[in-house]
Design a protein around this motif. Sequence first.
Motif, PDB file in Angstrom:
ATOM      1  N   LYS A 139       0.805  -1.213   0.000  1.00 32.86           N
ATOM      2  CA  LYS A 139       0.000   0.000   0.000  1.00 32.86           C
ATOM      3  C   LYS A 139       0.848   1.277   0.000  1.00 32.86           C
ATOM      4  N   GLY A 140       1.983   1.229   0.606  1.00 37.21           N
ATOM      5  CA  GLY A 140       2.810   2.427   0.694  1.00 37.21           C
ATOM      6  C   GLY A 140       2.474   3.259   1.919  1.00 37.21           C
ATOM      7  N   PHE A 141       3.353   4.181   2.260  1.00 37.06           N
ATOM      8  CA  PHE A 141       3.190   4.973   3.474  1.00 37.06           C
ATOM      9  C   PHE A 141       3.129   6.466   3.162  1.00 37.06           C
ATOM     10  N   LYS A 142       2.454   7.185   4.043  1.00 28.52           N
ATOM     11  CA  LYS A 142       2.428   8.644   3.966  1.00 28.52           C
ATOM     12  C   LYS A 142       3.593   9.204   4.780  1.00 28.52           C
ATOM     13  N   GLU A 143       3.910  10.474   4.515  1.00 30.06           N
ATOM     14  CA  GLU A 143       5.002  11.096   5.260  1.00 30.06           C
ATOM     15  C   GLU A 143       4.702  11.192   6.745  1.00 30.06           C
ATOM     16  N   THR A 144       3.428  11.270   7.089  1.00 34.41           N
ATOM     17  CA  THR A 144       3.036  11.414   8.493  1.00 34.41           C
ATOM     18  C   THR A 144       2.952  10.077   9.230  1.00 34.41           C
ATOM     19  N   ASP A 145       3.075   8.966   8.519  1.00 29.63           N
ATOM     20  CA  ASP A 145       2.995   7.662   9.177  1.00 29.63           C
ATOM     21  C   ASP A 145       4.218   7.423  10.060  1.00 29.63           C
ATOM     22  N   PHE A 147       7.341   5.531  11.993  1.00 30.27           N
ATOM     23  CA  PHE A 147       8.354   4.570  11.550  1.00 30.27           C
ATOM     24  C   PHE A 147       8.418   3.436  12.575  1.00 30.27           C
ATOM     25  N   ILE A 148       7.736   2.350  12.243  1.00 33.42           N
ATOM     26  CA  ILE A 148       7.691   1.179  13.115  1.00 33.42           C
ATOM     27  C   ILE A 148       8.131  -0.022  12.291  1.00 33.42           C
ATOM     28  N   TYR A 149       9.112  -0.750  12.799  1.00 27.00           N
ATOM     29  CA  TYR A 149       9.660  -1.868  12.039  1.00 27.00           C
ATOM     30  C   TYR A 149       9.526  -3.174  12.829  1.00 27.00           C
ATOM     31  N   THR A 150       9.285  -4.244  12.090  1.00 24.54           N
ATOM     32  CA  THR A 150       9.136  -5.565  12.696  1.00 24.54           C
ATOM     33  C   THR A 150      10.491  -6.231  12.857  1.00 24.54           C
ATOM     34  N   GLU A 151      10.491  -7.361  13.532  1.00 20.01           N
ATOM     35  CA  GLU A 151      11.726  -8.131  13.684  1.00 20.01           C
ATOM     36  C   GLU A 151      12.232  -8.640  12.340  1.00 20.01           C
ATOM     37  N   ARG A 152      11.336  -8.775  11.374  1.00 19.27           N
ATOM     38  CA  ARG A 152      11.746  -9.215  10.047  1.00 19.27           C
ATOM     39  C   ARG A 152      12.295  -8.052   9.228  1.00 19.27           C
ATOM     40  N   GLY A 153      12.167  -6.832   9.767  1.00 18.73           N
ATOM     41  CA  GLY A 153      12.752  -5.672   9.120  1.00 18.73           C
ATOM     42  C   GLY A 153      11.833  -4.907   8.201  1.00 18.73           C
ATOM     43  N   GLU A 154      10.529  -5.175   8.246  1.00 11.57           N
ATOM     44  CA  GLU A 154       9.607  -4.456   7.375  1.00 11.57           C
ATOM     45  C   GLU A 154       8.882  -3.380   8.169  1.00 11.57           C
ATOM     46  N   ARG A 155       8.433  -2.379   7.466  1.00 11.58           N
ATOM     47  CA  ARG A 155       7.738  -1.272   8.104  1.00 11.58           C
ATOM     48  C   ARG A 155       6.239  -1.565   8.184  1.00 11.58           C
ATOM     49  N   VAL A 156       5.651  -1.288   9.338  1.00 11.82           N
ATOM     50  CA  VAL A 156       4.209  -1.451   9.540  1.00 11.82           C
ATOM     51  C   VAL A 156       3.642  -0.146  10.085  1.00 11.82           C
ATOM     52  N   ASP A 166       5.488  -9.817  14.531  1.00 11.94           N
ATOM     53  CA  ASP A 166       6.558 -10.454  15.290  1.00 11.94           C
ATOM     54  C   ASP A 166       6.130 -11.814  15.826  1.00 11.94           C
ATOM     55  N   TYR A 167       4.845 -11.945  16.161  1.00 15.49           N
ATOM     56  CA  TYR A 167       4.348 -13.251  16.599  1.00 15.49           C
ATOM     57  C   TYR A 167       4.417 -14.249  15.445  1.00 15.49           C
ATOM     58  N   PHE A 168       3.952 -13.832  14.268  1.00  8.73           N
ATOM     59  CA  PHE A 168       4.008 -14.727  13.106  1.00  8.73           C
ATOM     60  C   PHE A 168       5.448 -15.143  12.820  1.00  8.73           C
ATOM     61  N   TYR A 175       3.757 -15.134   6.375  1.00  9.57           N
ATOM     62  CA  TYR A 175       2.827 -14.022   6.205  1.00  9.57           C
ATOM     63  C   TYR A 175       3.362 -13.006   5.206  1.00  9.57           C
ATOM     64  N   LYS A 176       2.422 -12.243   4.661  1.00 12.64           N
ATOM     65  CA  LYS A 176       2.743 -11.097   3.805  1.00 12.64           C
ATOM     66  C   LYS A 176       1.996  -9.892   4.361  1.00 12.64           C
ATOM     67  N   TYR A 177       2.681  -8.778   4.443  1.00  6.41           N
ATOM     68  CA  TYR A 177       2.063  -7.576   4.984  1.00  6.41           C
ATOM     69  C   TYR A 177       1.466  -6.739   3.852  1.00  6.41           C
ATOM     70  N   GLU A 178       0.175  -6.438   3.988  1.00  5.06           N
ATOM     71  CA  GLU A 178      -0.539  -5.595   3.031  1.00  5.06           C
ATOM     72  C   GLU A 178      -0.351  -6.054   1.584  1.00  5.06           C
ATOM     73  N   HIS A 179      -0.580  -7.328   1.381  1.00  3.52           N
ATOM     74  CA  HIS A 179      -0.567  -7.874   0.016  1.00  3.52           C
ATOM     75  C   HIS A 179      -1.893  -7.497  -0.653  1.00  3.52           C
ATOM     76  N   PRO A 180      -1.871  -6.933  -1.849  1.00  4.92           N
ATOM     77  CA  PRO A 180      -3.122  -6.484  -2.481  1.00  4.92           C
ATOM     78  C   PRO A 180      -4.071  -7.641  -2.788  1.00  4.92           C
ATOM     79  N   LEU A 181      -5.359  -7.361  -2.611  1.00  7.43           N
ATOM     80  CA  LEU A 181      -6.408  -8.343  -2.863  1.00  7.43           C
ATOM     81  C   LEU A 181      -7.555  -7.625  -3.552  1.00  7.43           C
ATOM     82  N   TYR A 182      -8.026  -8.185  -4.668  1.00  2.85           N
ATOM     83  CA  TYR A 182      -9.138  -7.569  -5.389  1.00  2.85           C
ATOM     84  C   TYR A 182     -10.456  -8.159  -4.910  1.00  2.85           C
TER      85      TYR A 182
END
Length: 264
Positions: A139-145, A147-156, A166-168, A175-182
């Motif tokens: 989805k992407g992030f806004k400038e105002t979001d 900066f929070i990172y998981t143990e896997r190193g991705e931004r949420v 982190d539990y997963f 898991y995949k974070y914010e994978h697009p779904l139609y």
Amino acid sequence: MTGLKEVLLKEQGRLENIIAAVKRQLENTPPGSLRISTSKNGISYYHYQITDKGNGTYISRKNNDLIQKLAQKTYNEKVLKYAEKRLQYVKRLADSYDDNGIEGIYEQEHPGRQKWIHPIEPTWKQRVDEWLKEEYQGKGFKETDPFIYTERGERVRSKSEKILADYFYSHNIPYKYEHPLYLTGFGIVYPDFTVLSQRTRHEMYWEHNGRMDDPAYARKAVKKLQNYEKNNIFVGEKLILTYETEQSVIQTKDIERLARKYLV
């Protein structure tokens, strides 16, 4: 993988409960059986016992309680006989059945042999590896979001999403974070997490609703849920939901309970 084995064990438990319930009912039934005679004048009921030499003792319609008990007894005896026979069969099948039997043949091969083998069905590890290799645009992030990172190193987007991710990660849940779904009739959505269930070997979607005490947020969450359902994605089948308010925050035990039920 959980499949037929789980179904068999559930059926075993169901049959054991039925047998126990029927035996309890049979403890207080009158001796003998119900004989039914049909004629042009209607149906007549007789109480037949082993010591009877004839057709048994006629039961007056005023004694409907005895008729009911004897009829129920005959039914219960038939159910008990059938359930006990079926339970023996289910137990034998459950004891010998292994959902992962074919996969286990490959896993038990020597590593030196495994590298030359193409499994008839992909192993769970191979399936996970291929699934995680897929590239996608989130989805992407806004400038105002934040900066929070998981143990896997991705931004949420939130601390709660970090707790989930982190539990997963620590429990080897793909898991995949914010994978697009139609979704038909709605468009592209970005489920918080798309997870691969080891229980079913299928994808599930995990949505965390973090501000349910915010009316506008809650209305949006409900609308999104309705669109999931319109696309045959139902809670408990392909969709997992967690909720949060300012007074009630997500707990690891809640995540663990849902993960054990649907994923592992």
